[in-house]
Design an enzyme around this catalytic site. Structure first.
Site, PDB file in Angstrom:
ATOM      1  N   ASN A  37      60.941 -31.637  61.214  1.00 28.30           N
ATOM      2  CA  ASN A  37      61.852 -30.848  60.382  1.00 28.30           C
ATOM      3  C   ASN A  37      63.249 -31.428  60.553  1.00 28.30           C
ATOM      4  OD1 ASN A  37      63.526 -28.970  59.199  1.00 28.30           O
ATOM      5  ND2 ASN A  37      63.102 -27.339  60.687  1.00 28.30           N
ATOM      6  N   TRP A  38      63.728 -32.108  59.517  1.00 25.54           N
ATOM      7  CA  TRP A  38      65.031 -32.789  59.636  1.00 25.54           C
ATOM      8  C   TRP A  38      66.203 -31.838  59.500  1.00 25.54           C
ATOM      9  CZ3 TRP A  38      64.051 -37.574  55.960  1.00 25.54           C
ATOM     10  CH2 TRP A  38      62.982 -38.327  56.479  1.00 25.54           C
ATOM     11  N   GLU A  97      66.136 -20.390  61.613  1.00 27.45           N
ATOM     12  CA  GLU A  97      67.489 -20.568  61.063  1.00 27.45           C
ATOM     13  C   GLU A  97      67.625 -19.873  59.709  1.00 27.45           C
ATOM     14  OE1 GLU A  97      67.554 -24.828  61.564  1.00 27.45           O
ATOM     15  OE2 GLU A  97      67.415 -24.482  63.724  1.00 27.45           O
ATOM     16  N   GLU A 108      57.934 -20.986  67.307  1.00 29.39           N
ATOM     17  CA  GLU A 108      59.202 -21.612  67.692  1.00 29.39           C
ATOM     18  C   GLU A 108      60.091 -20.567  68.361  1.00 29.39           C
ATOM     19  OE1 GLU A 108      59.967 -25.386  65.167  1.00 29.39           O
ATOM     20  OE2 GLU A 108      60.921 -23.702  64.188  1.00 29.39           O
ATOM     21  N   GLY A 141      66.726 -26.572  69.665  1.00 30.08           N
ATOM     22  CA  GLY A 141      67.976 -27.319  69.729  1.00 30.08           C
ATOM     23  C   GLY A 141      68.750 -27.108  71.020  1.00 30.08           C
ATOM     24  N   GLY A 184      62.373 -30.898  65.720  1.00 30.89           N
ATOM     25  CA  GLY A 184      63.652 -30.979  65.042  1.00 30.89           C
ATOM     26  C   GLY A 184      64.371 -32.268  65.427  1.00 30.89           C
ATOM     27  N   GLY A 185      65.287 -32.166  66.372  1.00 30.10           N
ATOM     28  CA  GLY A 185      66.158 -33.282  66.753  1.00 30.10           C
ATOM     29  C   GLY A 185      65.424 -34.592  66.995  1.00 30.10           C
TER      30      GLY A 185
HETATM   31  P1  13P Z   1      64.411 -28.925  68.042  1.00 32.59           P
HETATM   32  O1  13P Z   1      63.196 -29.814  68.225  1.00 32.59           O
HETATM   33  O2  13P Z   1      65.661 -29.700  67.697  1.00 32.59           O
HETATM   34  O3  13P Z   1      64.578 -27.977  69.169  1.00 32.59           O
HETATM   35  O4  13P Z   1      64.127 -28.029  66.725  1.00 32.59           O
HETATM   36  C1  13P Z   1      62.935 -27.326  66.626  1.00 32.59           C
HETATM   37  C2  13P Z   1      62.823 -26.776  65.261  1.00 32.59           C
HETATM   38  O5  13P Z   1      63.524 -25.844  64.886  1.00 32.59           O
HETATM   39  C3  13P Z   1      61.851 -27.395  64.345  1.00 32.59           C
HETATM   40  O6  13P Z   1      61.660 -26.624  63.198  1.00 32.59           O
END
Ligand code: 13P
Length: 249
Positions: A9-10, A96, A166, A172, A232-233
């Site tokens: 997920n970018w 989010e 999640e 993050g 994510g990251g």
């Molecule tokens: P991170 O891997 O940056 O913690 O993000 C997770 C996320 O929200 C993927 O949808």
């Protein structure tokens, strides 16, 4: 046996140059047919993702959709638009979206249902905040988030959907849920589905998301009920993302 899915997920990151470079690197890396991969670019990059990934084993999807078919919804994107750009998946209910943009459980259920109707595979994101975990309310929160969607789409809706657990406190933050913590919630989710339909529960892919990295992925993916990751990251750099894929045993 459920095949592991490693999905990136970018969020609101990227540029044309970045998308090109990242996807080129993913496509030229040695393939691993035993792992499914998917990327979720921001909307403007879906046509580029489609042109680069068509005929590749890497799937793509969008980060959200509006439940309406079309109309006066400034700033929103419909399922039919996503289908035009070849999306297979769509995220719904990312934390989010829930926290920054006020999407309620009912909104999320509407979006999930619309995705299914349109022939997209929704990836339903659920998870508790730190405060909720500290109050020992994790299962209650995840249960409520799932019930809203089951109430709308029924168990059958999960025949062609993915669930992503999640925990908000792990997104993050660099603070990953331990494999034990994650497995416990994944088992709770699977047991919940199994109490209604053993076959759907057995086939359902439940991804873990929240600071997944190459260094912790193997331990997470080794757990019985963790069927992959929503990253994510670490999905923004090909080497980091491929390290996660390559952590699959
Ligand atoms: P991170 O891997 O940056 O913690 O993000 C997770 C996320 O929200 C993927 O949808």
């Amino acid at each position: 046996m459920r095949k592991i899915l490693v999905a990136g997920n970018w969020k609101m990151h990227g540029s044309t140059a970045m998308v090109q470079e990242l996807l080129d690197s993913l496509l030229t890396a040695p393939a691993r047919a035993e792992v499914d991969m998917a990327v979720f670019p921001p909307f403007p990059y879906l046509p580029l993702a489609q042109s680069l990934l068509a005929d590749s084993p890497i799937a793509w999807g969008a980060q959200n959709l509006n439940p309406a078919a079309q109309g006066a919804h400034t700033g929103e994107v419909s399922a039919s638009m996503l289908l035009e750009f070849g999306c297979r998946y769509v995220l719904v209910g990312h934390s989010e979206r829930r926290t920054l943009y006020g999407e309620t459980d009912e909104d999320v259920a509407d979006r999930f249902e619309r995705a299914l109707e349109a022939g997209l595979e929704p990836v339903l994101c659920v998870g508790e905040t730190l405060e909720e975990r500290e109050q020992d309310r994790t299962e209650e929160v995840v249960d409520r988030q799932l019930e809203a969607v089951i109430g709308r789409s029924g168990m059958a809706g999960f025949q062609r959907a993915v669930v992503a657990y999640e925990p908000v406190w792990a997104i993050g933050t660099g603070r990953t849920a331990s494999p034990e913590q994650a497995q416990a919630v994944h088992a709770f989710i699977r047991d919940k589905f199994a109490s209604r339909d053993g076959i759907i529960a057995g086939q359902l892919r439940i991804l873990y998301g929240g600071s997944v990295k190459g260094s912790n992925a193997a331990d997470l993916f080794a757990r019985e009920d963790i069927d992959g990751g929503l990253v994510g990251g670490a999905s923004l750099k090909a080497d980091d993302f491929l390290a996660i894929r390559d952590a699959v045993a």
